[in-house]
Design a protein around this motif. Sequence first.
Motif, PDB file in Angstrom:
ATOM      1  N   THR A   1      45.352  56.805  45.779  1.00 35.41           N
ATOM      2  CA  THR A   1      44.843  57.514  46.190  1.00 35.41           C
ATOM      3  C   THR A   1      44.842  58.993  44.479  1.00 35.41           C
ATOM      4  O   THR A   1      43.658  59.278  44.843  1.00 35.41           O
ATOM      5  N   LEU A   2      45.297  58.164  43.566  1.00 34.85           N
ATOM      6  CA  LEU A   2      44.821  59.332  42.425  1.00 34.85           C
ATOM      7  C   LEU A   2      43.969  58.909  42.297  1.00 34.85           C
ATOM      8  O   LEU A   2      42.862  59.995  41.634  1.00 34.85           O
TER       9      LEU A   2
ATOM     10  N   SER B   1      41.926  49.928  42.504  1.00 39.06           N
ATOM     11  CA  SER B   1      43.074  49.627  42.432  1.00 39.06           C
ATOM     12  C   SER B   1      44.122  48.208  42.837  1.00 39.06           C
ATOM     13  O   SER B   1      45.156  48.452  42.823  1.00 39.06           O
TER      14      SER B   1
ATOM     15  N   LYS C   1      52.494  48.722  47.453  1.00 35.48           N
ATOM     16  CA  LYS C   1      52.476  49.844  47.106  1.00 35.48           C
ATOM     17  C   LYS C   1      51.877  50.561  45.833  1.00 35.48           C
ATOM     18  O   LYS C   1      51.394  51.385  45.582  1.00 35.48           O
TER      19      LYS C   1
ATOM     20  N   LYS D   1      48.097  51.456  46.590  1.00 32.86           N
ATOM     21  CA  LYS D   1      48.008  52.858  47.377  1.00 32.86           C
ATOM     22  C   LYS D   1      47.914  53.868  46.665  1.00 32.86           C
ATOM     23  O   LYS D   1      47.363  54.745  46.968  1.00 32.86           O
ATOM     24  N   THR D   2      48.832  53.847  45.322  1.00 30.12           N
ATOM     25  CA  THR D   2      49.317  54.343  44.741  1.00 30.12           C
ATOM     26  C   THR D   2      47.708  55.219  43.840  1.00 30.12           C
ATOM     27  O   THR D   2      47.642  56.278  43.817  1.00 30.12           O
TER      28      THR D   2
END
Length: 280
Positions: free
Chosen positions: A270-271, A10, A263, A266-267
């Motif tokens: 999560t994915l 990430s 942003k 975090k995206t």
Amino acid sequence: MTHESGYFVSALLAGGAAGTSVDLALFPLDTVKTRLQSAKGFWKAGGFSGIYSGVGAVALGSAPIAALFFVTYEGVKYLAKPRVSPQWEPVVHMIAASAGEVGACLLRVPVEVVKQRAQANRQSSSLNEFKHTLKTEGFRGLYRGYSSTVIREIPFSFIQFPLWEGLKGWWSKYQGHPVEPWQSAICGAAAGCFGAGITTPLDVAKTRIMLAEKGSELSQGRILSTLRLVYMEKGIKGLYSGLLPRMLWISIGGAIFLGVFDKARKTVYTLYNKYDEKIS
């Protein structure tokens, strides 16, 4: 796959997205800043024409540079977090940012050399400047100004990242929950603006060294000598050439860069975790 691998994937992808977003969106401001700092002067270096000269180098280099920085930065933070008490966190952020900059400069400096030479010569291009540098100075020419870039970036990072993290921490505590990406962006803008203003003379020195003719005194990369020469030529005003576009570029850039990073991280995280759960 593990929690740790998701954390670093990430950071890698979010850093690349953030770096590319900023550098391409704000490239004209960076060109104005470089031309203001050029020894030739703003108008002789191109003025407002050819404002995207050198953008090719940035398009290729932004993502890997930012990704390398953030993987290192987040990696040092991740390793240090369980071992230090909260009061030492600003020091950890300083060390992490410095480590990230030293590593990222291995890619950033060649990109900066090519980009700034194209910016100061509107009739040239990134590819032409790359070929010319290799032909006249060899591979070492691409690393002209490495030390001055690192010396510029470390003080800037010492200011920007602890301030960014501190402002986010204060805001989170004030509102009772972690900051949103837009709040992180505002913190990044404030931290970047402050750091940019203080370190502008080092940025001027770095630009002069990278643009200097081969064999000249400035091309030797001596920062103090360069600062002294600029001061003798133009006084204090010369040391702060490009101050406003640099502060504006880094303020807006800090907002986009750090906001997009938070942003995107975090995206992606999560994915990544959802994907990991499906295949486990």
